[in-house]
Design a protein around this motif. Structure first.
Motif, PDB file in Angstrom:
ATOM      1  N   TYR A 132       0.833  -1.207   0.000  1.00  0.00           N
ATOM      2  CA  TYR A 132       0.000   0.000   0.000  1.00  0.00           C
ATOM      3  C   TYR A 132       0.866   1.255   0.000  1.00  0.00           C
ATOM      4  O   TYR A 132       0.588   2.222  -0.732  1.00  0.00           O
ATOM      5  N   GLU A 169      -6.169   8.520   1.819  1.00  0.00           N
ATOM      6  CA  GLU A 169      -7.353   7.902   2.425  1.00  0.00           C
ATOM      7  C   GLU A 169      -7.005   7.046   3.644  1.00  0.00           C
ATOM      8  O   GLU A 169      -7.829   6.834   4.540  1.00  0.00           O
ATOM      9  N   ARG A 186     -15.876  12.706  -0.999  1.00  0.00           N
ATOM     10  CA  ARG A 186     -14.690  11.866  -1.143  1.00  0.00           C
ATOM     11  C   ARG A 186     -13.545  12.615  -1.802  1.00  0.00           C
ATOM     12  O   ARG A 186     -12.382  12.378  -1.503  1.00  0.00           O
ATOM     13  N   ILE A 217     -12.538  -2.232   9.165  1.00  0.00           N
ATOM     14  CA  ILE A 217     -11.865  -1.577   8.035  1.00  0.00           C
ATOM     15  C   ILE A 217     -12.647  -1.795   6.750  1.00  0.00           C
ATOM     16  O   ILE A 217     -12.854  -0.860   5.948  1.00  0.00           O
ATOM     17  N   LEU A 218     -13.086  -3.036   6.513  1.00  0.00           N
ATOM     18  CA  LEU A 218     -13.855  -3.326   5.298  1.00  0.00           C
ATOM     19  C   LEU A 218     -15.190  -2.576   5.300  1.00  0.00           C
ATOM     20  O   LEU A 218     -15.633  -2.057   4.258  1.00  0.00           O
ATOM     21  N   LEU A 263      -8.354   5.750   8.372  1.00  0.00           N
ATOM     22  CA  LEU A 263      -8.514   4.492   9.094  1.00  0.00           C
ATOM     23  C   LEU A 263      -7.992   4.561  10.523  1.00  0.00           C
ATOM     24  O   LEU A 263      -8.301   3.685  11.336  1.00  0.00           O
ATOM     25  N   GLY A 279     -14.539   0.987   4.472  1.00  0.00           N
ATOM     26  CA  GLY A 279     -14.261   1.138   3.047  1.00  0.00           C
ATOM     27  C   GLY A 279     -15.519   1.082   2.211  1.00  0.00           C
ATOM     28  O   GLY A 279     -15.685   1.849   1.245  1.00  0.00           O
ATOM     29  N   TRP A 319     -17.382   4.278   2.680  1.00  0.00           N
ATOM     30  CA  TRP A 319     -16.676   5.386   2.024  1.00  0.00           C
ATOM     31  C   TRP A 319     -17.027   5.440   0.533  1.00  0.00           C
ATOM     32  O   TRP A 319     -17.178   6.528  -0.034  1.00  0.00           O
ATOM     33  N   THR A 320     -17.187   4.277  -0.076  1.00  0.00           N
ATOM     34  CA  THR A 320     -17.525   4.258  -1.507  1.00  0.00           C
ATOM     35  C   THR A 320     -18.953   4.733  -1.763  1.00  0.00           C
ATOM     36  O   THR A 320     -19.284   5.136  -2.886  1.00  0.00           O
TER      37      THR A 320
END
Length: 761
Positions: A483, A564, A556, A541-542, A568, A545, A548-549
């Protein structure tokens, strides 16, 4: 025209018109070339020096370790024929004192002869106070090192003697004065009321109580003696108790008393033994010792400590037996291991006084040197032409053999009999253990201790600690490296990468101290919260995410691309706070208020406060920077042309990452993982301080372990230089070095194959 053409060509190659052939520029080129050669030589010599140092370390470790695997050596000294020996009667007992200077010989007439071991010169002759016309019919010795002997007499009595050696230093010269003491008086003790000769006798002193056993034919006698000495007059009074045991129908051939006075071993007939429980004063059972009906027991004695019984037979075999508890809790006499000296009958077995080794002598005069725990035969050598009697010195460095009216002295070199491949890596059936097992226990306060030097639990602990550390560190470090190098904004990368690499500078002793004093009790008190944290963190976290989408693009786009990940941080903190906060409620709701007891009682999973989970978290934290730094550099070094080409051909960023970037960087990522694995295998301080240092073979994450490196650090200062324990620790270091070498070699081979395979991308 040609000059003009050449001038135009030179001007095109050198538009600035600089003259590169001037002396100053030539000197600079020569100086630069010299520096390049020096740097090349410096790097080459440095690399060769590192290889040479590693090679020297390997050979030094091998030099220290190899003597453990050498056998014993026997060196004969000059044959002695002293004048007093020609007039003596047949010997019943030979003994050598601690300093290897004085020896003792006892014959059937009760004559004790002390003499110089070196030259056979007579020192002192003592006639035991036997009744008129009575001879010594049998001899029974107490445990090795006690020097206590029971003499079975021809009139059914027994005499207890002790051969002692008083050391004085007149004029700074060591002088040894041998003497015979009578701890239970000079008057013989009546064993058989009918006055029959005691064919076999056994003796043992434990906690002031002397057990004396004797046999006449098939009849067994057992007496318990108490001894009290008047402090003012020195007069000794003896109390006597006869113990009635079930009688045996077959002739008795050997008697052995357990030093704890728990068992009496009675060998009868040709190949069977009756074991009596002295606490219950009854028969424990009858056991067949030999499977071959044509074979028979010819000799038996107990090893140091008295737990193991060594049994020799008429065909040169020697077996080790001891009492073992079965699944029902009953003690049974169990055959453990066997040895073979030759094809002749075993006439004498000589146990060592400081180790679980022994020597055996057969009817052909062949001597064998063995070690019970290591199941090792160290020497077989002819020491006499026929039947002989032998004595082993207390330090097991001298052997005295009498045969055909001659004395033969041998020097024994047997420094490391405890070591064999099976004792180091295989399951060994140790004394008082219900079954064979892998055990490391190098020292004990008891001199009868059986050294347990199995490296298997230490190697297992090393791999266990490395496995749990890599289980935590590898996914986090590799994912963070990918990452950071591929998705993160350059400005954020310049801040994140140095911080992670700075973690490597944290001393491991600090991490171990923190893990042992804070992390271990914290995990114990918040087990449900810790497992909730491990489960909820990726879910949180998932979920973030996904949410967030779903946000509008206007929101955003306010976060710069590549930043981004900073969002987290509060998510992870919130999940951690929530997990630890609900820990107590989960423990009360699901585990009846105590998860540790629930694991132990309901699931049967032992729980140790300092366990593999603590080591995995602490050592994983220490390994992450190593893996991350190398893996991140490998991913970041993938040529941008490959990435841009893939994107230009229509691949998504994720497809480009998985099918181009990671494959190209795979050699570097694999190298990072192997280096992290090597760091985890060789880690010392964290596993030393954060585990219980228990050398057990259990994959359970809630149990501790002991690693090879930690074991060397703990026990090396306490080991005797040059001793077996000392050399085994060097062997542990050699095993660790070899493991690292093999892992690095395999890693390099795999890395080269990956580089060759994906170099065409």
């Amino acid at each position: 025209m040609n000059d003009l053409a050449n001038e135009s060509v030179n001007r095109s190659q050198n538009p600035l018109g600089i003259d590169f052939n001037t002396p100053a520029l030539q000197r600079k080129r020569r100086l630069r070339a010299l520096k390049d050669r020096m740097a090349r030589w410096y790097v080459s010599i440095g690399g060769l020096a590192v290889l040479g140092a590693i090679t020297l370390i390997f050979f030094y470790l091998a030099h220290v370790v190899l003597p453990m695997f050498q056998g014993a050596e026997l060196e004969a000294r000059k044959v002695q024929q002293p004048a007093w020996l020609a007039e003596a009667r047949a010997p019943l007992l030979l003994a050598v004192e601690e300093q290897n200077q004085v020896a003792m010989r006892l014959d059937d007439a009760g004559a004790v002869q002390f003499f110089q071991l070196k030259n056979g010169e007579a020192l002192q002759r003592v006639q035991l106070p036997l009744p008129q016309g009575v001879t010594v019919a049998s001899v029974g010795q107490d445990q090795p090192g006690s020097r206590r002997v029971a003499l079975g007499l021809s009139n059914g009595q027994a005499l207890i003697i002790q051969h002692n050696y008083k050391i004085t230093y007149p004029d700074n010269v060591r002088t040894i004065a041998p003497q015979i003491d009578y701890p239970y008086g000079e008057a013989p003790i009546e064993v058989d009321p009918q006055g029959r000769a005691l064919e076999h006798v056994a003796v043992n002193l434990n906690s002031g109580t002397l057990m004396l056993a004797g046999s006449t034919g098939s009849e067994l006698h057992l007496i318990s003696l108490g001894r009290e000495e008047n402090l003012f007059t020195g007069e000794v009074s003896v109390s006597e108790e006869r113990i009635n045991l079930p009688q045996i129908g077959e002739p008795i051939s050997q008697l052995i008393l357990d030093p704890r006075q728990m068992w009496l071993y009675v060998f009868n007939g040709d190949s069977s033994a009756d074991v009596f429980d002295l606490r219950k004063r009854g028969l424990n059972g009858r056991y067949e010792l030999l499977k071959d009906a044509s074979n028979s027991v010819t000799s038996a004695t107990s090893l140091l400590g008295g737990i193991s019984i060594m049994i020799g037979d008429a065909k040169g075999g020697i077996q080790q037996w001891f009492m073992v508890r079965d699944k029902d809790g009953k003690s049974t006499f169990q055959s453990i291991r066997s040895f073979q000296l030759g094809s002749s009958a075993i006439t004498q077995i000589l146990p060592e006084e400081r180790r679980k080794g022994f020597m055996a002598l057969d009817a052909d005069g062949r001597l064998g040197v063995f070690h019970s725990t290591a199941h090792r035969t160290l020497l077989r050598e002819q020491v006499a032409d026929g039947t002989a009697i032998a004595a082993l010195s207390p330090r097991a460095t001298r052997v005295l053999v009498e045969s055909d009216g001659k004395l033969q002295r041998f020097v024994v070199d047997n420094p490391h009999p405890e070591i064999s491949w099976s004792s180091l890596w295989g399951k060994v059936w140790y004394e008082s253990y219900p079954e064979p097992d892998y055990v490391w226990q190098s020292t004990s306060a008891n001199t009868d201790f059986e050294a347990k030097l199995s490296l298997s639990p230490l190697a297992f602990g090393t791999l266990k600690a490395a496995f749990y550390a890599m289980l935590l560190a590898a996914p986090l470090a590799v994912a963070a490296a990918i990452y950071t190098a591929y998705f993160m904004a350059p400005r954020m990368r310049t801040k994140v990468k140095p911080v992670i690499e700075l973690m490597e500078a944290l001393p491991t002793v600090i991490l171990g101290f923190f893990a042992g004093l804070f992390l271990a009790p914290f995990l114990e008190n918040h087990l449900p919260g810790i497992f909730s944290l491990l489960l909820l963190t990726p879910v949180g976290i998932l979920l973030f995410g996904f949410l967030w989408t779903k946000l509008p693009e206007s929101i955003r786009h306010r976060v710069p691309e590549g930043w981004e990940a900073a969002l987290l941080i509060p998510v992870v903190i919130a999940v951690g706070w929530f997990s630890i906060g609900i820990s107590g409620h989960l423990e009360n709701w699901l585990f009846d208020g105590n998860m540790r007891l629930w694991l132990s009682n309901d699931l049967g999973i032992p729980f140790d406060q300092r366990n593999a989970l603590v080591v995995g978290l602490a050592m994983g934290f220490a390994v992450i920077p190593n893996i991350y730094s190398i893996a991140e550099d490998a991913v970041f070094s993938v040529p941008k042309s490959l990435t841009f080409g893939s994107l230009a051909l229509g691949a998504t960023p994720w497809q480009t990452l998985t099918r181009v970037v990671i494959l190209t960087a795979s050699p570097g990522i694999f190298s990072a993982l192997m280096i992290g694995m090597g760091r985890a295998v060789g880690e010392t301080m964290i596993v030393l301080m954060a585990t219980g240092n228990t050398p057990i073979m259990d994959i359970n994450i809630f149990e501790g372990m002991r690693t090879l490196a930690a074991n060397v650090a703990v026990e090396m200062p306490e080991s005797e230089v040059g001793g077996t324990h000392y050399r085994v620790l060097f062997l542990a270091a050699l095993v660790l070095l070899m493991f690292t070498f093999v892992m690095n070699t395999l890693a390099e081979l795999i890395r080269q194959r990956l580089r060759t395979r994906y170099s065409s991308l």
